[in-house]
Design a protein around this motif. Structure first.
Motif, PDB file in Angstrom:
ATOM      1  N   ILE A 165      -0.587 -20.478  41.492  1.00 29.90           N
ATOM      2  CA  ILE A 165      -1.205 -21.754  41.100  1.00 29.90           C
ATOM      3  C   ILE A 165      -2.561 -21.484  40.451  1.00 29.90           C
ATOM      4  O   ILE A 165      -2.867 -21.999  39.363  1.00 29.90           O
ATOM      5  N   GLN A 166      -3.389 -20.675  41.105  1.00 33.49           N
ATOM      6  CA  GLN A 166      -4.736 -20.432  40.601  1.00 33.49           C
ATOM      7  C   GLN A 166      -4.737 -19.617  39.310  1.00 33.49           C
ATOM      8  O   GLN A 166      -5.589 -19.834  38.443  1.00 33.49           O
ATOM      9  N   HIS A 167      -3.801 -18.707  39.161  1.00 29.54           N
ATOM     10  CA  HIS A 167      -3.706 -17.922  37.918  1.00 29.54           C
ATOM     11  C   HIS A 167      -3.553 -18.852  36.723  1.00 29.54           C
ATOM     12  O   HIS A 167      -4.320 -18.785  35.756  1.00 29.54           O
ATOM     13  N   HIS A 168      -2.584 -19.734  36.798  1.00 29.33           N
ATOM     14  CA  HIS A 168      -2.330 -20.635  35.677  1.00 29.33           C
ATOM     15  C   HIS A 168      -3.385 -21.735  35.565  1.00 29.33           C
ATOM     16  O   HIS A 168      -3.768 -22.128  34.464  1.00 29.33           O
ATOM     17  N   THR A 169      -3.876 -22.228  36.695  1.00 29.53           N
ATOM     18  CA  THR A 169      -4.919 -23.250  36.657  1.00 29.53           C
ATOM     19  C   THR A 169      -6.187 -22.684  36.021  1.00 29.53           C
ATOM     20  O   THR A 169      -6.872 -23.378  35.268  1.00 29.53           O
ATOM     21  N   GLY A 170      -6.480 -21.427  36.296  1.00 34.08           N
ATOM     22  CA  GLY A 170      -7.623 -20.774  35.665  1.00 34.08           C
ATOM     23  C   GLY A 170      -7.475 -20.731  34.151  1.00 34.08           C
ATOM     24  O   GLY A 170      -8.429 -20.996  33.408  1.00 34.08           O
ATOM     25  N   ALA A 171      -6.281 -20.414  33.680  1.00 30.90           N
ATOM     26  CA  ALA A 171      -6.034 -20.384  32.232  1.00 30.90           C
ATOM     27  C   ALA A 171      -6.166 -21.780  31.636  1.00 30.90           C
ATOM     28  O   ALA A 171      -6.758 -21.956  30.562  1.00 30.90           O
ATOM     29  N   LEU A 172      -5.610 -22.779  32.313  1.00 31.34           N
ATOM     30  CA  LEU A 172      -5.714 -24.161  31.828  1.00 31.34           C
ATOM     31  C   LEU A 172      -7.171 -24.605  31.793  1.00 31.34           C
ATOM     32  O   LEU A 172      -7.616 -25.250  30.829  1.00 31.34           O
ATOM     33  N   SER A 173      -7.913 -24.266  32.828  1.00 32.85           N
ATOM     34  CA  SER A 173      -9.313 -24.646  32.910  1.00 32.85           C
ATOM     35  C   SER A 173     -10.133 -23.961  31.819  1.00 32.85           C
ATOM     36  O   SER A 173     -10.991 -24.592  31.176  1.00 32.85           O
ATOM     37  N   ALA A 174      -9.885 -22.685  31.581  1.00 32.10           N
ATOM     38  CA  ALA A 174     -10.595 -21.962  30.519  1.00 32.10           C
ATOM     39  C   ALA A 174     -10.273 -22.579  29.155  1.00 32.10           C
ATOM     40  O   ALA A 174     -11.157 -22.726  28.305  1.00 32.10           O
ATOM     41  N   PHE A 175      -9.021 -22.957  28.955  1.00 33.09           N
ATOM     42  CA  PHE A 175      -8.617 -23.623  27.715  1.00 33.09           C
ATOM     43  C   PHE A 175      -9.394 -24.927  27.542  1.00 33.09           C
ATOM     44  O   PHE A 175      -9.913 -25.215  26.454  1.00 33.09           O
ATOM     45  N   LEU A 176      -9.496 -25.719  28.607  1.00 32.49           N
ATOM     46  CA  LEU A 176     -10.244 -26.979  28.532  1.00 32.49           C
ATOM     47  C   LEU A 176     -11.720 -26.723  28.245  1.00 32.49           C
ATOM     48  O   LEU A 176     -12.353 -27.473  27.496  1.00 32.49           O
ATOM     49  N   ALA A 177     -12.281 -25.679  28.821  1.00 31.02           N
ATOM     50  CA  ALA A 177     -13.689 -25.352  28.567  1.00 31.02           C
ATOM     51  C   ALA A 177     -13.900 -24.999  27.092  1.00 31.02           C
ATOM     52  O   ALA A 177     -14.905 -25.394  26.496  1.00 31.02           O
ATOM     53  N   ARG A 178     -12.955 -24.275  26.507  1.00 34.46           N
ATOM     54  CA  ARG A 178     -13.061 -23.889  25.091  1.00 34.46           C
ATOM     55  C   ARG A 178     -12.835 -25.058  24.147  1.00 34.46           C
ATOM     56  O   ARG A 178     -13.501 -25.174  23.125  1.00 34.46           O
ATOM     57  N   THR A 179     -11.874 -25.914  24.459  1.00 31.71           N
ATOM     58  CA  THR A 179     -11.464 -26.947  23.506  1.00 31.71           C
ATOM     59  C   THR A 179     -12.109 -28.308  23.745  1.00 31.71           C
ATOM     60  O   THR A 179     -12.210 -29.107  22.828  1.00 31.71           O
ATOM     61  N   GLN A 180     -12.525 -28.566  24.957  1.00 35.37           N
ATOM     62  CA  GLN A 180     -13.089 -29.870  25.298  1.00 35.37           C
ATOM     63  C   GLN A 180     -14.458 -29.759  25.948  1.00 35.37           C
ATOM     64  O   GLN A 180     -15.032 -30.758  26.368  1.00 35.37           O
ATOM     65  N   SER A 181     -14.950 -28.549  26.090  1.00 32.72           N
ATOM     66  CA  SER A 181     -16.251 -28.267  26.717  1.00 32.72           C
ATOM     67  C   SER A 181     -16.342 -28.758  28.157  1.00 32.72           C
ATOM     68  O   SER A 181     -17.425 -29.060  28.657  1.00 32.72           O
ATOM     69  N   LYS A 182     -15.194 -28.882  28.819  1.00 31.73           N
ATOM     70  CA  LYS A 182     -15.222 -29.337  30.207  1.00 31.73           C
ATOM     71  C   LYS A 182     -14.060 -28.703  30.982  1.00 31.73           C
ATOM     72  O   LYS A 182     -12.928 -29.151  30.889  1.00 31.73           O
ATOM     73  N   PRO A 183     -14.364 -27.652  31.760  1.00 33.53           N
ATOM     74  CA  PRO A 183     -13.304 -27.045  32.568  1.00 33.53           C
ATOM     75  C   PRO A 183     -12.948 -27.929  33.767  1.00 33.53           C
ATOM     76  O   PRO A 183     -13.660 -28.879  34.082  1.00 33.53           O
ATOM     77  N   ALA A 184     -11.854 -27.607  34.421  1.00 31.15           N
ATOM     78  CA  ALA A 184     -11.488 -28.300  35.660  1.00 31.15           C
ATOM     79  C   ALA A 184     -12.581 -28.045  36.690  1.00 31.15           C
ATOM     80  O   ALA A 184     -13.231 -27.003  36.687  1.00 31.15           O
ATOM     81  N   THR A 185     -12.800 -28.989  37.550  1.00 28.90           N
ATOM     82  CA  THR A 185     -13.829 -28.893  38.579  1.00 28.90           C
ATOM     83  C   THR A 185     -13.404 -27.914  39.671  1.00 28.90           C
ATOM     84  O   THR A 185     -12.248 -27.923  40.098  1.00 28.90           O
TER      85      THR A 185
END
Length: 173
Positions: free
Chosen positions: A145-165
C-alpha cells in the motif's frame, strides 16, 4: 501481545489507507488518466486496493473480487503467468468507486484483524507465491500500500504541488 499486534496493525493499515484515500481525493480530473510511472493514476489506485482486499482474505481460493472488478485490471503490466500477455485496462474506474473501495478495505481490515489468532498469524499466508506466515503477509500488504501510495503522492507533489498528507496512525479497531 496479540492485542498489541492487532492494534498496531490496525493503526498502520488505517494510516496507509487514509493516505491512499487522500491521494485519490486530491487527484485532479486532468491527472486521473495521467501516468504515474508507466500506469494511469486510477489504475495504480485500483491495483493497490484490489491487492489489499485480496491479501486480507484467508487465501487466494477464498478471495472474491468486488462486483465491479474487470478481468485482469488488478495487474499493472502483463499477466504474471503464462501466456504473459499485456494487460489492457482502457476503461477507467471513477473516483467515487475507488473511494468507496477504500472504505470497503478499511472495514475488511477491522473485521480480519479482530479474528486473527496466534495460530492464524503463525500459519501460512494463504497465497502460494508468498511463502511466509500470515503475520508477515500483513506487513507485506502494508508495504505494498505504502509503496504505491508514495508514488501517487510524489506524482501529486510534482503535478499539483500538493502531496497526500502524512498520517502516522489511524486505528481501525
Amino acid at each position: 501481545m496479540l492485542d498489541l499486534l492487532r492494534q498496531s496493525l490496525a493503526g498502520q493499515y488505517g494510516a496507509a489507507l487514509k493516505m491512499l484515500e487522500d491521494a485519490i481525493t486530491q487527484c485532479e480530473s486532468k491527472n486521473w488518466p495521467a501516468k504515474v510511472g508507466q500506469h494511469p493514476f486510477w489504475h495504480v489506485s485500483y491495483h493497490v486496493l484490489f491487492c489489499t482486499d485480496m491479501y486480507l482474505s484467508p487465501s487466494e481460493s477464498k478471495f472474491r473480487p468486488q462486483p465491479f472488478h474487470r478481468k485482469n485490471y488488478n495487474f499493472l503490466s502483463r499477466l504474471p503467468f503464462p501466456p504473459f500477455t499485456e494487460v489492457i485496462a482502457d476503461e477507467p474506474y471513477d473516483k467515487p468507486t475507488l473511494l468507496a473501495y477504500v472504505n470497503t478495505c478499511r472495514k475488511k481490515v477491522a473485521s480480519v484483524l479482530k479474528k486473527e489468532t496466534k495460530s492464524t498469524l503463525a500459519g501460512p499466508s494463504g497465497f502460494d507465491w508468498l511463502p511466509f506466515p500470515r503475520a508477515q503477509l500483513h506487513l507485506y500488504n502494508l508495504r505494498h500500500i505504502q509503496h504505491h501510495t508514495g508514488a501517487l503522492s510524489a506524482f501529486l507533489a510534482r503535478t499539483q504541488s500538493k502531496p497526500a498528507t502524512w498520517v502516522g496512525t489511524d486505528s481501525l479497531l
